[in-house]
Design an enzyme around this catalytic site. Structure first.
Site, PDB file in Angstrom:
ATOM      1  N   GLY A 170       0.839  -1.198   0.000  1.00 17.89           N
ATOM      2  CA  GLY A 170       0.000   0.000   0.000  1.00 17.89           C
ATOM      3  C   GLY A 170       0.874   1.248   0.000  1.00 17.89           C
ATOM      4  O   GLY A 170       2.047   1.198  -0.373  1.00 17.89           O
ATOM      5  N   VAL A 214       0.953 -13.596   3.895  1.00 19.77           N
ATOM      6  CA  VAL A 214       1.677 -13.814   5.145  1.00 19.77           C
ATOM      7  C   VAL A 214       0.693 -14.308   6.198  1.00 19.77           C
ATOM      8  O   VAL A 214      -0.424 -13.809   6.293  1.00 19.77           O
ATOM      9  CB  VAL A 214       2.362 -12.510   5.597  1.00 19.77           C
ATOM     10  CG1 VAL A 214       2.925 -12.642   7.002  1.00 19.77           C
ATOM     11  CG2 VAL A 214       3.446 -12.111   4.605  1.00 19.77           C
ATOM     12  N   GLU A 271     -18.164  11.433   0.647  1.00 26.72           N
ATOM     13  CA  GLU A 271     -17.816  11.308  -0.767  1.00 26.72           C
ATOM     14  C   GLU A 271     -18.779  10.368  -1.488  1.00 26.72           C
ATOM     15  O   GLU A 271     -19.248  10.644  -2.587  1.00 26.72           O
ATOM     16  CB  GLU A 271     -16.383  10.774  -0.911  1.00 26.72           C
ATOM     17  CG  GLU A 271     -15.325  11.826  -0.619  1.00 26.72           C
ATOM     18  CD  GLU A 271     -13.944  11.243  -0.333  1.00 26.72           C
ATOM     19  OE1 GLU A 271     -13.036  12.030  -0.036  1.00 26.72           O
ATOM     20  OE2 GLU A 271     -13.778  10.008  -0.398  1.00 26.72           O
ATOM     21  N   ASP A 289      -1.755   2.625   8.538  1.00 30.26           N
ATOM     22  CA  ASP A 289      -2.972   2.323   9.295  1.00 30.26           C
ATOM     23  C   ASP A 289      -2.743   1.295  10.401  1.00 30.26           C
ATOM     24  O   ASP A 289      -3.512   1.224  11.356  1.00 30.26           O
ATOM     25  CB  ASP A 289      -4.073   1.778   8.363  1.00 30.26           C
ATOM     26  CG  ASP A 289      -4.625   2.861   7.438  1.00 30.26           C
ATOM     27  OD1 ASP A 289      -4.105   3.986   7.463  1.00 30.26           O
ATOM     28  OD2 ASP A 289      -5.573   2.569   6.691  1.00 30.26           O
TER      29      ASP A 289
END
Lengths: 425, 425
Positions: free
Chosen positions: A30, A96, A188, A317
């Site tokens: 990311g 993973v 949004e 995050d």
């Protein structure tokens, strides 16, 4: 360099296991993981970037895929492509399942493992349905391409079904969209669904008028955009109202099922429910046996490493990073900055210096010409904020082709309200 | 206008059942059905276009989705959008399951029905696996968006797995692609897979060299592009060879399974097998109880109606239309022309005049700068044929945005060999 693999850890899956260089393993491609890997390009370090998917996804624009404005490929780029000039970086498509801290290796789902000298966990976050995991089926969230496609198909499919539905009550439910969560994603999403219904679909149907669609934005707290100054939340609410969105504040969702939602005792029949209410860190904390906070985040030290383990870092995050007494928010720019900071530091072999977040301001878009932007005490709304939002998002997009094409589609859509990706899969 | 619905036919699903005008029902929103509906726009006729999907698909370019060059949305457009100005046309998203000729109505999967005065069947074709329907799982064909995505995921996924595969034989199989069928689809697919491997993916991997991928094009007959003059087939074969494609002629496929194919007794291990060998008309013939040929096509009269039933027409891939003693080929331009011809005729209430196909020439593309084009005795290969192919395909694309964006991606890809849609779903 590392322990010999044990029987139960499976074979060593490191691509090019014999470089003899310090090995940095990054989990997650990311914003954080990719920025970290890019900074390490060309360094005297072996980098292995592991991701479950072959592509980096520009998540802040996924809501536009959900509403048929952009195609998945417009906001995704092959991770290999981004890193193809970085000869010291290997990209591994794998999942993973855990970390053996004692043996300093990452376990893979296929049974193999990859040893590390330094480990960077950047696994991001997933939408969180609080105590109601069963809501996920009824209210998808725009977090992966598959989910965004699901929302798109539901949204467009509901209008199709409404067109041929003889029963007025059922037709009303088919033309009702409930967006849960008044943060940037929810705002949004509600705004762009309103534009889709009022402008894009106008004239395409014969028996229904899509402009009569009922769009609700539901927030449990007292205002929209809680992370922004209060007047910006008020502005968003006013704009959404003008666009025909019913904003419900202080109304926590009590139930979500196949046919709609229940809010403060009121039943609302709706064919499309979209979730944008809460996120939770992806399961990186479990892997390292760390003490996560209630949203799954791993507390990190000032230099982004785990307390007591200077060889393991958590970013974006997944990380609970406190600055001036407050945790940093889960934003792409935080993740990207942390990735860059750590990547630069890991080029050298000594411990990374402390990290400090420098905001470039926060922004959320409501619709055509309507956005909010805040930078410290500076606040901006309307057309100029919208322009800033557009520039910031195009700038963040990786790869020249992506930028140009997305830009062209935006300009086109701006001029015509046309949507190019009206696919029901 | 028509019989009252009987109990077993379910409710009448006609949108606006009460217009009192002659009703033309079109089944299928492909090239034929859509062209027919467009010609009927604004006429004093009620038109109902039924399709299982909400979008018209530009099938001739689906192979480019399969090979990550274009996004699904680049070659699809909402049928409603195309017809939104045609106020007399209703678009119905539904699946047809049969035709009651006695009662003049079309049966829908949801249990309802739609009565017609005139019926246009334009259901197209599907890929056909001859006596081996089980091959479909192992060898998807580029006919729908879902299948194109499947091919794309397999193709890209195989290179990913090869990169981390320690066993040389297995790695070889992962890097082997077999394309079955030497017609235009097979030639286009083999050529574009070769370009993907040799140029686009070059430099993105560390342990494998994608340029070493083995790409086979397998044809049961004695030459490629059998519908074209022989020297054009030879040209295609020569070009593909230069691009590194192994062309196998006179080699029927004997078996396809999870791990590869068997050709003339030879086993070839391959992770990706793509089918482009044979098509069969979609089940329109069963609905009307007509006598179909062995590929499911409905014989039609000179004006495209069924023999003995002047109210039912069959178009495009579904129709067996003989001209100068030969059936017309299953081509987009045939379908589109027939649709236009019939649409114009159906504006009036008298019987349509006879149809005659006027070719604009046939073309197939092999790769960058390499295509073939034939028009009567005129033949063209190479760069100019490639340009003609490009212009013809862009011209056929419906809708301005589609054309511009696809054109831009082509130009971009032409200059860089870059692919914008490298998504493994």
């Amino acid at each position: 360099m590392t322990d010999m693999p044990q029987a139960d850890a499976g074979p060593d899956r490191t691509p090019r296991p014999d470089t003899g260089r310090r090995r940095v393993v990054i989990v997650g491609g990311g914003f954080a993981g990719l920025a970290c890997a890019r900074e390490l390009a060309g360094a005297d370090v072996q980098v292995v970037l592991i991701d479950r998917r072959n592509h980096h996804l520009f998540q802040p624009l996924l809501y536009q895929v959900s509403t048929a404005a952009l195609s998945p490929a417009d906001i995704a780029v092959a991770i290999r492509r981004v890193l193809h000039k970085a000869g010291n970086v290997d990209v591994v498509l794998a999942e993973v399942t855990g970390v053996d801290r004692a043996d300093a290796r990452v376990r893979l789902k296929d049974g193999g493992h990859i040893p590390y000298d330094q480990l960077v966990l950047a696994t991001g976050s997933v939408y969180h349905y609080f105590a109601h995991p069963e809501w996920r089926d009824h209210a998808p969230a725009p977090k992966s391409i598959a989910e965004a496609r699901r929302i798109r198909a539901r949204l467009l499919g509901a209008f199709e079904r409404a067109e041929s539905c003889p029963d007025p009550a059922e037709r009303r439910a088919l033309m009702t969209v409930v967006v849960v969560g008044g943060g940037p994603t929810g705002v949004e999403m509600a705004g762009t669904v309103a534009e889709l219904a009022r402008y894009t679909l106008r004239g395409d149907f014969r028996r229904i008028d899509p402009a009569e669609a009922r769009i609700l934005l539901v927030e449990a707290g007292p205002r929209l955009l809680a992370a922004f100054p209060p007047d910006l939340g008020d502005y968003a609410r006013g704009r959404l109202k003008r666009m025909g969105v019913e904003v419900r504040l202080d109304q926590p969702v009590e139930a979500i099922d196949d046919g709609g939602v229940t809010l403060a005792g009121e039943r609302i029949d709706a064919a499309t429910v979209v979730w944008g209410a809460g996120i939770r860190a992806a399961p990186g904390a479990d892997w390292v046996g760390g003490t996560a906070d209630r949203t799954g985040r791993l507390p990190v030290t000032a230099n982004l490493s785990l307390p007591g383990d200077p060889a393991i870092f958590a970013l974006g995050d997944l990380a609970l990073f406190e600055q001036d007494g407050k945790p940093l928010p889960a934003l792409a720019q935080v993740a990207q900055q942390q990735g860059r900071h750590l990547g630069r530091a890991l080029r050298r072999s000594d411990a990374p210096p402390p990290y400090r977040y420098r905001t470039r301001g926060d922004t959320a878009v409501i619709g055509r010409h309507a956005a909010v932007y805040t930078y410290g005490r500076f606040k901006l709304t309307g057309r100029l904020a919208w322009l800033l939002w557009s520039i910031a998002h195009v700038y963040l997009l990786i790869g020249f082709q992506r930028r140009t094409l997305v830009m062209l589609q935006w300009v086109w859509r701006y001029l015509t309200f046309e949507r190019g990706a009206r696919l029901i899969d």
